[in-house]
Design a protein around this motif. Structure first.
Motif, PDB file in Angstrom:
ATOM      1  N   ASP A  61       1.021  -1.139  -0.212  1.00  0.00           N
ATOM      2  CA  ASP A  61      -0.395   0.144  -0.007  1.00  0.00           C
ATOM      3  C   ASP A  61       0.930   0.943  -0.325  1.00  0.00           C
ATOM      4  N   TYR A  62       1.624   1.130   0.145  1.00  0.00           N
ATOM      5  CA  TYR A  62       2.459   2.261   0.098  1.00  0.00           C
ATOM      6  C   TYR A  62       3.675   2.283  -0.690  1.00  0.00           C
ATOM      7  N   TYR A 106       2.737   3.521  -4.448  1.00  0.00           N
ATOM      8  CA  TYR A 106       1.664   4.319  -5.581  1.00  0.00           C
ATOM      9  C   TYR A 106       1.403   5.331  -6.870  1.00  0.00           C
ATOM     10  N   TRP A 142       6.732   9.540  -0.952  1.00  0.00           N
ATOM     11  CA  TRP A 142       6.811  10.470   0.279  1.00  0.00           C
ATOM     12  C   TRP A 142       8.493   9.801   1.053  1.00  0.00           C
ATOM     13  N   VAL A 149      11.135  10.773  -1.363  1.00  0.00           N
ATOM     14  CA  VAL A 149      11.607  12.278  -1.232  1.00  0.00           C
ATOM     15  C   VAL A 149      12.209  12.609  -0.017  1.00  0.00           C
ATOM     16  N   ASN A 187       3.927  12.646 -11.544  1.00  0.00           N
ATOM     17  CA  ASN A 187       4.265  13.505 -10.649  1.00  0.00           C
ATOM     18  C   ASN A 187       5.263  12.920  -9.349  1.00  0.00           C
ATOM     19  N   ALA A 195       8.654  13.346  -8.319  1.00  0.00           N
ATOM     20  CA  ALA A 195       9.181  14.004  -6.942  1.00  0.00           C
ATOM     21  C   ALA A 195       9.995  13.847  -6.821  1.00  0.00           C
ATOM     22  N   LEU A 232       9.245  23.645 -13.499  1.00  0.00           N
ATOM     23  CA  LEU A 232      10.033  23.194 -12.441  1.00  0.00           C
ATOM     24  C   LEU A 232      11.286  22.760 -12.880  1.00  0.00           C
ATOM     25  N   LYS A 269      -4.650  22.500  -6.879  1.00  0.00           N
ATOM     26  CA  LYS A 269      -5.690  21.988  -7.778  1.00  0.00           C
ATOM     27  C   LYS A 269      -7.384  21.322  -7.255  1.00  0.00           C
ATOM     28  N   TYR A 324     -10.481  20.297  -8.261  1.00  0.00           N
ATOM     29  CA  TYR A 324     -11.411  18.783  -8.696  1.00  0.00           C
ATOM     30  C   TYR A 324     -12.667  19.434  -8.459  1.00  0.00           C
ATOM     31  N   GLU A 337       7.067  20.892  -5.023  1.00  0.00           N
ATOM     32  CA  GLU A 337       6.404  20.935  -5.539  1.00  0.00           C
ATOM     33  C   GLU A 337       5.031  19.829  -5.905  1.00  0.00           C
ATOM     34  N   LEU A 338       5.881  18.821  -6.767  1.00  0.00           N
ATOM     35  CA  LEU A 338       5.453  17.699  -7.218  1.00  0.00           C
ATOM     36  C   LEU A 338       4.478  16.768  -6.315  1.00  0.00           C
ATOM     37  N   ILE A 339       5.508  16.474  -4.894  1.00  0.00           N
ATOM     38  CA  ILE A 339       5.057  15.695  -4.436  1.00  0.00           C
ATOM     39  C   ILE A 339       3.556  16.161  -3.232  1.00  0.00           C
ATOM     40  N   LEU A 373       1.827  17.880  -4.640  1.00  0.00           N
ATOM     41  CA  LEU A 373       0.612  18.331  -5.274  1.00  0.00           C
ATOM     42  C   LEU A 373       0.448  16.596  -5.644  1.00  0.00           C
ATOM     43  N   GLU A 374       0.848  15.997  -4.891  1.00  0.00           N
ATOM     44  CA  GLU A 374       0.204  14.436  -4.760  1.00  0.00           C
ATOM     45  C   GLU A 374       0.191  14.192  -3.478  1.00  0.00           C
ATOM     46  N   ILE A 375       0.075  14.902  -2.898  1.00  0.00           N
ATOM     47  CA  ILE A 375      -0.740  14.919  -0.961  1.00  0.00           C
ATOM     48  C   ILE A 375      -1.911  15.893  -1.540  1.00  0.00           C
ATOM     49  N   HIS A 429      -4.203  15.045  -3.883  1.00  0.00           N
ATOM     50  CA  HIS A 429      -4.757  14.344  -4.435  1.00  0.00           C
ATOM     51  C   HIS A 429      -5.147  13.103  -3.267  1.00  0.00           C
ATOM     52  N   ARG A 430      -4.128  12.452  -2.844  1.00  0.00           N
ATOM     53  CA  ARG A 430      -3.898  11.514  -1.359  1.00  0.00           C
ATOM     54  C   ARG A 430      -5.170  11.954  -1.207  1.00  0.00           C
ATOM     55  N   GLU A 435      -7.702  11.436  -2.405  1.00  0.00           N
ATOM     56  CA  GLU A 435      -8.518  10.254  -2.776  1.00  0.00           C
ATOM     57  C   GLU A 435      -9.111   9.553  -1.222  1.00  0.00           C
ATOM     58  N   THR A 448       0.788   7.471   4.464  1.00  0.00           N
ATOM     59  CA  THR A 448       0.943   7.188   3.194  1.00  0.00           C
ATOM     60  C   THR A 448      -0.340   6.541   2.507  1.00  0.00           C
ATOM     61  N   LYS A 499      -2.891   4.557   2.026  1.00  0.00           N
ATOM     62  CA  LYS A 499      -4.557   4.792   2.432  1.00  0.00           C
ATOM     63  C   LYS A 499      -5.129   3.844   3.059  1.00  0.00           C
TER      64      LYS A 499
END
Lengths: 937, 179
Positions: free
Chosen positions: A246-247, A249, A256, A259, A304, A308, A348, B81, B83, B98-100, B102-104, B106-107, B110, B147, B149
């Motif tokens: 589940d980690y 993505y 995450w 990063v 993304n 990232a 970026l 973003k 939705y 920035e990208l991560i 953006l995915e925060i 999104h998550r 979700e 992280t 889900k």
């Protein structure tokens, strides 16, 4: 009513929210809210004790009202009461209310802390988490005081549940940010590092954030995290995407965490251990490789998450700046992104390339993308992306492409968004100056800037062009011709009038030979703009006119007529009026010689950091801007990077700004108007005051002497072997000083009783003192200018002898002037290799002087740095293997010769001692410099 | 070219400092500019919060659809973003990824989606407290806490179970008229 899903919400709350949503107007909404507030207030105050559920419901309604933007001034107590409920949902709402609404009401905080304490002690993981979340959300100092020492124990205890560990780690992180002094370091820190090895990836994720934060505070305590982080990262990047369950993505393994690990590694230099280092390099290579693989999903989330990690890896590569292959690969990768269809990636890539441009390994590689970046500037539809393109062009600019980049920026400026024009103007001005090979190009560029975006050209920019023209003979004629032509335009920007007025006032004579730009034509041209200009510009033009009178006697009467007109002499603006009156009078009474002296050409400005650069830095904030001056790690030769020093001074005390500032009196040189050589008998030699002498070794301005009557202040500037010192004599009394005189002698000649009124020649040092007004009014200040020339190296400083009558008594004061050999230093930047090569060349025993001495002042490295810089040498970073030591280099300029000088200062904080070593090609210089500098610490 | 001075001190500060990534706040607002959720990870006064919200909502709503998701705002970076009818907007520091972020966002979307079952704006309006709880399980102090889900939803569902056990009799009482 919408279909509320789970958890069986509070019906009353849902009804209330519906009501609010059905309100047709703001007034109706406020009415409904007030009704509800009254209802809740009465319930809270009512006699009947409310049950937990009702309390929860009303607290939740209050919260909703607050989130709508209304103030809430009650209900806090009820929320706190909910904390002690043993029903989870009541507790939860209580905590939510507190974390959203609490302010530092100290009574309440104590009660809240009490609730938190109970929950932390409950051993019920869900309750503990709620309490930890609350601490992390509020993060107040009182909470830190109460819990900062307890949370580390929860975090590292063996029996703590994983979810509690996660909350505890981030809770501690928040407290460490808010009140770092309250988070105790200790035995737990070592165990926290080992959480990087934890089996639960959620725990590792939370712990990595905490460790990164702690490592910034005390990197040494968390060094062991490096190898663990590399190991963890390596396992993640090589894992198959399903391994992490589940980690994973969108087919990316633990983005995450990856990063965060990469960010943790950015707190440290590249690992010294070879195996570890190569493992890290492998990880980074794998990440770069993955970017080239076909995507495993078309979803933007996949790309993304993948990118990232890639961008974070590139940040690490840039920061380490040690692996040329990785840097170049990173650059190529970013180059691909520059043309990507995703706007986000283009943005970026532009941003990231800015930092790459400052590495010597990748600067050239970045430059190859110039056309793409220029194209981005022209075609991107989003201003924030175009802004990035401007930044990158600025960062990649060097001598080879400056003309192209400046031209592109200028043409973009014509259509640029208003929000970024000023910044572009600053950037163009800086680049034009920095990379000007011939200054005619520079002058053209700045005039273009004024033409295209005059409103955005700040004072700093046009001041600077004038400074440069004045300092460079070769461009003065061209500048005069160009501004003259530019002023022909029927409508020109006021900034152009300012520049034009100033330059023609100084150098109009250089083009006066041509009948098309004869003095009268020049004057009429300037004066035709006069009435359209603001007061400061008019003031400047008046100064230009008086300069014209000096330059061109033939237009004197024309200008006098203008000055004499009512619109000038009786101008409502006091500054303009004063200038007109004084200039007119000056032109009438002063002889040609005096006029020529008073209105002589401006002396060169001392070179200093471009005020434009300072402005840009201020605008962007330090570290925000890829600093083309300093960040490029020495690849294009050192000289072009060593030009700036000295804090930006925009003060009006500079003679240059004085002329333009409306706030200061017109620049009539008071000391020169009356050219009287006072005839005074030679005074008996008196004790020379050297009290403040040594304070001036590392600085140029300050008060050198003060007694009850007189204060003497100094301002000095040095350039190569020349110097100029402004001496300010302040009469502290309310009575006149009469027969005032001040002269300079070398110490030797003083001993020999040879005094001459104005000019003293010692074999090593020439000091020419201009005479000074013989009367100083009570409370007034007069200024004397000393011009100094260093002929060869010297030891003894000249002395200033002052004589005056105060209330009948003759006063004699003699002050040693702080003119020391080090004032003629020019700092020299060099690489570590050059430094050591030269150090070895100066190896003869007599060339080196060393002194070990006790610290007289607290040993603060910033102060020491400032002193060494003030001494006049360049501080060289990264030369000495021991970062605590200071290494500097500079060249002493004398008329006869130049003496290179290297120095090294080694502080020993334990012994409170220093060792200073100097090597120069001349033993007398080494000795003198050593004596001067060793006295400063 | 010039005498020593403090200029060099300023420039030698050009060394890059690395900050731990730090989200400053997260805002959810509608197309109409109505704030639906606000989470602040730095201490600010209510007045400041309102000012920031107003300015930022205006700035973001003014942007066109195909524009980049990042913008510089004051000394921060905004990552946002859209939705459906909701804008999700995070403020991060200059050095942050920035990208991560953006995915925060999104998550988080979700998680809301999974919890509410095709989440819509109304769900967040009527169950705002749930939206906060879910956010706290996912992000704490502006950092990703969990992280996975599955793990986040497990935690929330466990809490709901506790809630249902406690609530059932109450709801009946409420129906009778104890509102």
């Amino acid at each position: 009513m919408p279909a509320v899903s789970k958890g069986d919400g509070m019906r009353g709350l849902a009804v209330f929210i519906s009501d609010i949503r059905n309100c047709k107007s703001k007034e109706a909404e406020i009415k409904r809210i007030n009704k509800e507030l009254a209802n809740i207030r009465s319930k809270f105050k009512g006699d009947k004790a409310l049950d937990g559920y009702s309390k929860k419901k009303y607290v939740c309604k209050l919260l909703f009202i607050f989130l709508l933007g209304h103030d809430i001034d009650f209900g806090h107590m009820e929320a706190v009461n909910l904390l002690s409920s043993n029903k989870y949902t009541e507790k939860q709402i209580g905590y939510l209310f507190i974390s959203v609404l609490v302010n530092s009401n100290s009574d309440l905080i104590r009660l809240i802390n009490n609730g938190i304490k109970n929950d932390l002690a409950s051993r019920n993981p869900t309750f503990m988490n709620l309490a930890l979340h609350c601490i992390a959300n509020v993060g107040s100092r009182e909470m830190a005081e109460a819990f900062a020492s307890q949370i580390p124990n929860i975090l590292v205890a063996g029996d703590t549940m994983d979810s509690v560990k996660q909350s505890a780690a981030l809770c501690l992180l928040r407290l460490n940010r808010m009140s770092p002094d309250l988070v105790p370091m200790g035995e737990w820190t070592a165990r926290v590092v080992h959480l990087l090895n934890d089996q639960h990836l959620g725990v590792v994720t939370a712990a990595t954030s905490l460790i990164t934060n702690l490592a910034q505070k005390s990197p040494d305590d968390f060094k062991t995290a490096v190898s663990l982080a590399v190991a963890r990262l390596s396992r993640i990047v090589t894992s198959a995407s399903i391994d992490l369950q589940d980690y994973t993505y969108y087919f990316v393994a633990a983005p995450w965490l990856s990063v965060k690990l990469l960010r943790l590694l950015q707190c440290y230099p590249p690992p010294e251990d070879a195996a570890l280092r190569s493992r890290l390099t492998e990880c980074l290579e794998t990440i770069l490789n993955k970017a080239q693989e076909p995507p495993k999903s078309k979803k933007v989330q996949h790309s993304n998450a993948k990118n990232a990690i890639l961008f974070e890896a590139i940040s690490l590569i840039i920061l380490h700046d040690s692996e040329p292959t990785l840097l170049v690969r990173a650059c190529n990768q970013l180059g691909q992104f520059l043309q990507h269809r995703e706007t986000n990636l283009r943005y970026l890539a532009l941003e990231s390339m800015c930092t790459l441009a400052s590495s010597e390994f990748s600067h050239e590689a970045v430059k190859t993308h110039i056309d793409t970046v220029i194209n981005a500037l022209k075609t991107e539809r989003d201003v924030s992306v175009r802004q990035r393109a401007v930044d990158l062009l600025y960062a990649m600019c060097d001598r080879s492409n400056a003309k192209q980049i400046v031209a592109e920026m200028l043409s973009y400026l014509e259509t640029a968004d208003y929000s970024i024009r000023e910044e572009i103007v600053l950037k163009v001005a800086i680049l034009a100056e920095k990379y000007a090979v011939d200054y005619t190009w520079y002058v053209d560029t700045i005039l273009n800037l004024i033409r295209i975006a005059g409103d955005y050209v700040s004072e700093e920019v046009w001041y600077r062009v004038i400074q440069i023209v004045i300092n460079r003979d070769e461009v003065q004629g061209y500048a005069a011709k160009t501004v003259f032509e530019a002023l022909q335009a029927p409508a020109c920007h006021e900034n152009l009038v300012k520049v034009g007025g100033y330059i023609l006032g100084e150098f109009g004579n250089l083009i006066a030979g041509d009948s098309r730009s004869s003095p009268l034509v020049q004057f009429n041209l300037l004066h035709s703009k006069f009435h359209l200009c603001s007061v400061p510009t008019r003031a400047l033009l008046l100064s230009a006119y008086i300069k014209f009178i000096n330059l061109f006697p033939e237009v004197k009467t024309t200008i006098q007529d203008v000055l004499r007109s009512d619109s000038q002499l009786r101008n409502a603006d006091v500054e303009l009026q004063q200038r007109a009156v004084e200039y007119l009078r000056l032109s009438c009474i002063a002889s040609t010689d005096i006029l020529a002296t008073v209105l002589e050409e401006m002396p060169p400005f001392p070179e200093r950091e471009s005020s434009i650069l300072a402005k840009l830095k201020k605008k962007k904030g330090p570290g925000h801007l890829p600093d083309i001056d300093d960040a490029r790690r020495n690849v294009n030769g050192s000289t072009e990077h060593s030009e700036n020093a000295e804090a930006p001074k925009t003060g009006s005390n500079h003679p240059f700004t004085d002329l333009m500032s409306v706030n200061s009196p017109p620049p009539v040189a008071n000391s020169l108007l009356v050219d009287v050589f006072s005839d005074i008998s030679t005074p008996a030699p008196v004790d020379v005051c050297e009290e403040n002498f040594s304070r001036f070794v590392c600085k140029n301005n300050g008060v050198i002497f003060e007694n009850q009557l007189l204060q003497i202040g100094l301002k000095s500037e040095y350039r190569q072997n020349l110097g100029r010192m402004y001496v300010f004599f302040g009469n502290k009394t309310s009575t006149q000083f009469l027969s005032f005189s001040s002269s300079v002698a070398s110490q030797d000649s003083l001993k020999a009783h040879i005094l001459s009124a104005t000019c003293v020649l010692s074999p090593q040092l020439n000091v020419h003192a201009k005479t000074v007004d013989p009367i100083i009014e009570g409370g007034a200040q007069v200024q004397q200018i000393l011009n100094i020339e260093c002929v060869s190296d010297f030891t003894d400083a000249p002395v200033l002898t002052i004589q005056f009558r105060y209330g009948g008594a003759l006063q004699n004061i003699t002050v040693k002037l702080p003119v020391m050999l080090n004032k003629f230093f020019q700092p020299t930047e060099m690489t570590s290799q050059d430094f050591f090569q030269r150090w070895k060349q100066l190896g003869a025993p007599q060339q080196e002087v060393q002194k070990i001495f006790k610290a007289k002042h607290p040993m603060d490295s910033e102060v020491t740095k400032a002193k060494i810089l003030g001494f006049g040498v360049a501080l060289l970073d990264g030369v000495d293997p021991n970062p605590a030591n200071f290494v500097g280099a500079g060249v002493i300029h004398t008329k006869s010769t130049q003496v290179g000088c290297l120095l090294r200062l080694e502080p020993n904080t334990q012994a409170e001692m220093y060792r200073l070593t100097l090597r120069t090609s001349r033993d007398s210089v080494s000795q003198r410099l050593c004596d001067l500098l060793s006295d400063q610490f | 070219m010039c005498r020593g001075g403090v200029g060099r001190l300023i420039s030698s500060g050009g060394e890059k400092t690395v900050f731990s990534s730090k989200m400053q706040f997260m805002l959810l607002f509608s197309r109409q500019g109505k704030l639906r959720l606000q989470k602040w990870y730095v201490p600010l006064s209510d007045k400041e919060k309102k000012k920031i919200t107003r300015e930022l909502v205006q700035t973001v709503l003014a942007r066109k659809p195909k524009m980049c998701s990042f913008l510089e705002w004051r000394d921060l970076k905004i990552v946002y973003k859209r939705y459906a009818s909701l804008y999700f907007c995070c403020a991060i520091e200059d050095q942050d990824n920035e990208l991560i972020t953006l995915e925060i966002i999104h998550r988080y979307v979700e998680l809301l989606d999974k919890y509410f079952g095709s989440v819509c704006e109304l769900d967040i309006i009527f169950n705002f407290e749930k939206a906060y709880f879910i956010l706290d399980e996912f992000l704490l102090g502006g950092e990703a806490q969990e992280t996975s889900k599955k793990n986040v939803l497990k935690a929330i569902e466990q809490a709901d179970l506790l809630q249902e056990e406690a609530e059932t009799p109450r709801s009946v009482l409420e129906e009778i008229g104890l509102t």
